[in-house]
Design an enzyme around this catalytic site. Sequence first.
Site, mmCIF file in Angstrom:
data_model
loop_
_atom_site.group_PDB
_atom_site.id
_atom_site.type_symbol
_atom_site.label_atom_id
_atom_site.label_comp_id
_atom_site.label_asym_id
_atom_site.label_seq_id
_atom_site.Cartn_x
_atom_site.Cartn_y
_atom_site.Cartn_z
ATOM 1 C CB SER A 174 39.984 47.185 41.210
ATOM 2 O OG SER A 174 41.304 47.482 40.768
ATOM 3 C CE1 TYR A 187 42.615 44.993 46.215
ATOM 4 C CE2 TYR A 187 43.376 45.325 43.851
ATOM 5 C CZ TYR A 187 42.734 45.757 44.773
ATOM 6 O OH TYR A 187 41.909 47.288 44.740
ATOM 7 C CE LYS A 191 39.339 45.306 45.094
ATOM 8 N NZ LYS A 191 38.074 46.184 46.001
#
Length: 285
Positions: A174, A187, A191
């Site tokens: 991401s 998160y 990533k």
Amino acid sequence: MSQTRMIFRLISQLPLQQVGQSVRMMSSSSSTKQLAGKVAIITASTDGIGYSIAERLGQDGAKVMISSRKQKNVDSSLQKLKSLGIEASGLVCHVAKREDRAKMIQKTLDDFGGIDIFVSNAAANPHFGPLLSCSEEAWDKIFETNVKATFLLCKEIIPHMEKRGGGSIVIVSSIGGYQPSPVIGAYSVSKTALLGLTKALVHECSTRNIRVNGIAPGVIKTRFSEQLWKDEESPVSQMAKNMTPMKRFGEPKECAGTVSFLVSDDASYITGETILVTGGVDARL
Ligand code: NAP
């Protein structure tokens, strides 16, 4: 003389019948399916980016194994893929469950005879808000699904790629992996770990003729990110769009096209690379 003008001049000198034949030859070679004979596993592939990747690799000629946590989603996506003439199979696979991963790999071998391509697309994000308010449980879930399962799946699938003489892996990271978002910090860190995993796998995979690459999407219009794009007039949506040089959000098929390139022979000398699919947002140094 330019190449185009030269081609037109040559064509204009050919008898009409021969022109028709040349055009037919050109169109038939351009429709050759670049992944014919290949088998691809794509995780979390009943919706959003994963589904779109499965559809695109299937249209490129690959046999595709799809999966997600819910049988009804697997069934409806399989129906869609098959209606497009794609050779597809599928099952329930929660990537964090060892038995589910083993079943998915075995079913791929049983149904299609081997594995050439693996796209690790599944991710979880149970925590929104300041990073320091992220609970241990939420942290563990994020890292178990996003990082540990990706690593274990690579480890479990690579021996099967070796049996085919090589293969190609794509890991979905991401833009948040390069620039952590303040509201999805844990998160984002997971990533970033995937950017590292993509590079860390390169040496051992290269000696096995396996390429490992990644994509780092920006805001792509899926259920996962719908709060950012569903109401395009909302302040948060306007802000996200204004920060994007192309002034629009991405479509899942734009990620799928990049994956299709990365797993194809056109990318045969590319490994350890993560391509941003962000409409111009670039948080790398
Ligand atoms: P999505 O539209 O919400 O689709 C999620 C898919 O994953 C569904 O098929 C879901 O089906 C399945 N799934 C969820 N958890 C799973 C699990 N533990 N194991 C197996 N399957 C699971 O999501 P998306 O936006 O396409 O995201 C795909 C990837 O792109 C993720 O890695 C995400 O981090 C990344 N990404 C997305 C964006 C974006 O803006 N959309 C931006 C950057 C990165 P079930 O409910 O049946 O399990």
